[in-house]
Design a protein around this motif. Structure first.
Motif, PDB file in Angstrom:
ATOM      1  N   ALA A 352       0.660  -1.073  -0.016  1.00 10.45           N
ATOM      2  CA  ALA A 352       0.175   0.343  -0.179  1.00 10.45           C
ATOM      3  C   ALA A 352       1.227   1.388   0.251  1.00 10.45           C
ATOM      4  N   LEU A 353       2.197   1.397   0.635  1.00  9.09           N
ATOM      5  CA  LEU A 353       2.684   2.169   0.710  1.00  9.09           C
ATOM      6  C   LEU A 353       3.494   2.467  -0.085  1.00  9.09           C
ATOM      7  N   ALA A 354       4.060   1.035  -0.861  1.00 11.73           N
ATOM      8  CA  ALA A 354       4.175   2.070  -2.349  1.00 11.73           C
ATOM      9  C   ALA A 354       3.906   2.582  -3.649  1.00 11.73           C
ATOM     10  N   ARG A 355       2.455   1.565  -3.233  1.00 15.10           N
ATOM     11  CA  ARG A 355       1.445   2.271  -4.006  1.00 15.10           C
ATOM     12  C   ARG A 355       1.754   3.766  -4.268  1.00 15.10           C
ATOM     13  N   LEU A 356       1.052   4.684  -2.792  1.00 16.09           N
ATOM     14  CA  LEU A 356       0.345   6.434  -2.521  1.00 16.09           C
ATOM     15  C   LEU A 356       1.339   6.495  -2.681  1.00 16.09           C
ATOM     16  N   ILE A 357       2.965   5.864  -2.687  1.00 14.60           N
ATOM     17  CA  ILE A 357       3.879   6.626  -3.319  1.00 14.60           C
ATOM     18  C   ILE A 357       4.642   6.861  -4.385  1.00 14.60           C
ATOM     19  N   GLU A 358       4.054   6.035  -5.925  1.00 11.95           N
ATOM     20  CA  GLU A 358       4.189   5.919  -6.939  1.00 11.95           C
ATOM     21  C   GLU A 358       3.210   6.618  -7.252  1.00 11.95           C
ATOM     22  N   SER A 359       2.179   6.221  -7.344  1.00 13.31           N
ATOM     23  CA  SER A 359       0.861   7.319  -7.855  1.00 13.31           C
ATOM     24  C   SER A 359       0.841   8.525  -7.309  1.00 13.31           C
ATOM     25  N   GLY A 360       1.576   9.006  -6.758  1.00  9.85           N
ATOM     26  CA  GLY A 360       2.030  10.529  -6.705  1.00  9.85           C
ATOM     27  C   GLY A 360       1.488  11.375  -5.235  1.00  9.85           C
ATOM     28  N   ARG A 361       0.201  10.449  -4.488  1.00  5.33           N
ATOM     29  CA  ARG A 361      -0.475  10.942  -3.873  1.00  5.33           C
ATOM     30  C   ARG A 361       0.611  10.662  -2.221  1.00  5.33           C
ATOM     31  N   HIS A 362       1.869  10.935  -2.333  1.00  5.70           N
ATOM     32  CA  HIS A 362       2.485  10.711  -0.601  1.00  5.70           C
ATOM     33  C   HIS A 362       2.777  12.237  -1.150  1.00  5.70           C
ATOM     34  N   ASP A 363       3.013  12.397  -2.898  1.00  9.43           N
ATOM     35  CA  ASP A 363       4.150  13.914  -2.142  1.00  9.43           C
ATOM     36  C   ASP A 363       3.242  14.602  -2.848  1.00  9.43           C
ATOM     37  N   ARG A 364       1.933  14.416  -3.151  1.00 10.08           N
ATOM     38  CA  ARG A 364       0.498  15.388  -2.753  1.00 10.08           C
ATOM     39  C   ARG A 364       0.584  15.853  -1.697  1.00 10.08           C
ATOM     40  N   HIS A 365       0.944  14.910  -0.666  1.00 10.62           N
ATOM     41  CA  HIS A 365       0.453  15.014   0.900  1.00 10.62           C
ATOM     42  C   HIS A 365       1.538  16.118   1.179  1.00 10.62           C
ATOM     43  N   LEU A 366       2.578  15.347   1.101  1.00  8.98           N
ATOM     44  CA  LEU A 366       3.570  16.832   1.568  1.00  8.98           C
ATOM     45  C   LEU A 366       4.118  17.756   0.952  1.00  8.98           C
ATOM     46  N   ARG A 367       3.488  18.519  -0.395  1.00 10.77           N
ATOM     47  CA  ARG A 367       3.586  19.590  -0.007  1.00 10.77           C
ATOM     48  C   ARG A 367       1.760  20.369   0.509  1.00 10.77           C
ATOM     49  N   ARG A 368       1.359  19.482   0.888  1.00 13.95           N
ATOM     50  CA  ARG A 368      -0.137  20.090   1.337  1.00 13.95           C
ATOM     51  C   ARG A 368       0.359  20.365   2.946  1.00 13.95           C
ATOM     52  N   MET A 369       0.494  19.119   3.030  1.00 12.86           N
ATOM     53  CA  MET A 369       1.404  19.065   5.314  1.00 12.86           C
ATOM     54  C   MET A 369       2.465  20.347   5.177  1.00 12.86           C
TER      55      MET A 369
END
Length: 470
Positions: A352-369
């Motif tokens: 799940a973490l791999a999917r979150l990162i490679e989908s770009g959703r992790h980066d989007r969350h970091l930008r928001r935070m």
């Protein structure tokens, strides 16, 4: 609350002694009475069908039916036509000792607890999406005991992410997935102990309790090394004779200073000369405000640096997911120790973490935070400037905590105690010092899990305390 069984008859542990003197029906009755009286079977709980219990115990169905009928007559059981036999609501049950309720945390106006991200902003919808996607596409083989280093999919994604974002020399083959920083540090120190290291140094101020307990568990001695405005003092480190050191070079915990380029090269030179290793806690690297990002120390000396990263600050501590970038000489030992510890971290969470990162959703969350934490940092600066201008802040270039320098003569512990009485959680620097010293008076103010409004109200409530003491 009784278990609500669906479909098949529930299982129930009962035994019969065919060589004993008691009748089999009497044995069964006695065991069921005891189970009900002791609370092992709760009121309303469903019993196995007479047919199923007879089959499991190797008894006649009529014997079990007689047992149920007797206990029903005594008031222990209730039976309705077309429904299961259940424990009667009025059955006499010996009250179990009431467990002590967990101590409730006091409700605070603001709690400046450090090391905690904004828990309310955890990207739950994205995590559920990533978990579903991971489960939907997961090969059956991923459900088997896998490589103790972790899922190759996650290791490949994490290595690519760290090369891109942290400038690390990350190789998925030398990446080991772990259950957060605590396990990562434990694995690193145990591997170093196997290689002959006997003394590990740690930054002062830093995390003395964590370093000492992990070193003790690995059979190592631990020694503090001072930190100044340029980071860890490499000359003082060299004088200790240690062959390993735990550092936070990107954003030193808790002072917030960045290890300067000169100190970085001096530290790597020390490791090569002493045949030593650097354990890099890549702490708070994702959140920077006033300066350009600083690359991972591991990127310039992959053979001498063990880099530990986690998602505890970027996502949430409860995920318990992290990784180690291992030097070639320590990889086999770290892998073996991980296998012994737990045979590997949960596969679905890794995917799940791999999917979150490679989908770009992790980066989007970091930008928001980053935007959220920057606003809270500004709120803290402005609140102190308005209500307690005598208090100076430092360590604000990154992360979501700051160091507050109390005016001379204001005692750290008195401020913490007085603030708590007013409903504000403040935390002193003394637990971060190896000696536990309370001077000079400093506070470590976390603003990751505090709203802008709470920051303003909390500072206003303790403004006089911050400037004059308790």
């Amino acid at each position: 609350m009784p278990v609500q069984w669906a479909g098949l008859s529930p299982e129930l542990l009962l035994t019969v002694d065919r060589d004993g003197g008691d009748r089999l029906c009497a044995q069964l009755e006695r065991q069921l009475r005891d189970a009900i009286r002791s609370g092992r079977l709760e009121a309303g709980e469903r019993l196995p069908s007479s047919r199923e219990l007879a089959r499991v115990l190797g008894l006649s169905r009529g014997l079990v039916q007689d047992c149920y009928a007797q206990l029903q007559a005594e008031g222990y059981l209730v039976t309705r036509v077309g429904s299961a036999t259940r424990v009667a609501a009025c059955a006499q049950v010996e009250p179990a000792p009431a467990p002590s309720p967990p101590e409730a945390r006091p409700r605070l106006i603001a709690d400046f607890r450090h090391g905690v991200p904004d828990l309310a902003s955890f990207p739950l919808a994205d995590w559920l999406w990533a978990t579903r996607e991971a489960a939907r596409t997961m090969p059956t083989a991923e459900l088997d005991y896998g490589d103790p280093r972790g899922s190759w999919v996650l290791r490949e994604v994490v290595a690519g992410y760290l090369r891109r974002v942290r400038g690390a020399a990350a190789d998925p083959a030398r990446t080991v997935v772990c259950s957060g920083y605590a396990q990562g540090l434990n694995l690193a120190l145990r591997a170093l102990a196997r290689s002959g290291v006997r003394l590990v140094a740690y930054e002062d101020p830093g995390g003395p309790a964590t370093a000492r307990s992990a070193a003790d568990a690995a059979g190592l001695a631990a020694v503090p090394v001072p930190v100044d405005e340029d980071g860890v003092d490499v000359r003082a480190l060299d004088a200790t004779g240690a062959r390993a050191v735990i550092v936070t070079p990107a954003h030193q915990w808790p002072t917030g200073v960045v290890l300067t380029p000169e100190r970085r090269h001096a530290l790597i030179e020390w490791a090569a000369r002493r045949d030593a290793y650097v354990i890099e806690d890549d702490y708070d690297a994702e959140f920077r405000y006033d300066r350009e990002p600083v690359g991972a120390l591991q990127g310039i000396a992959a053979d001498r640096v063990i880099s530990i990263g986690t998602v505890s600050k970027s996502l949430a501590p409860a995920l318990r997911l992290g990784w180690l970038l291992c030097p070639p000489a320590l990889l086999d030992s770290v892998t073996d120790l991980k296998r012994i510890a737990d045979r590997g971290s949960p596969a679905l969470d890794q995917l799940a973490l791999a999917r979150l990162i490679e989908s770009g959703r992790h980066d989007r969350h970091l930008r928001r935070m980053r935007t959220t934490y920057a606003a809270r940092r500004t709120a803290l600066v402005e609140a102190l400037a308005r209500h307690a201008p005598a208090v100076r802040l430092s360590g604000l270039a990154a992360g979501f905590h700051a160091v507050a320098h109390l005016p001379e003569g204001v005692e750290e512990r008195a401020v913490v105690a007085a603030a708590r009485r007013r409903g504000v959680g403040l935390y002193g620097m003394s637990p971060c010092r190896a000696s536990g010293a309370v001077t000079p008076g400093l506070l470590v103010l976390g603003f990751g899990d505090v709203t802008e409004r709470a920051i303003g109200e909390g500072v206003a409530a303790v403004a006089d305390v911050l400037c004059q003491g308790g």
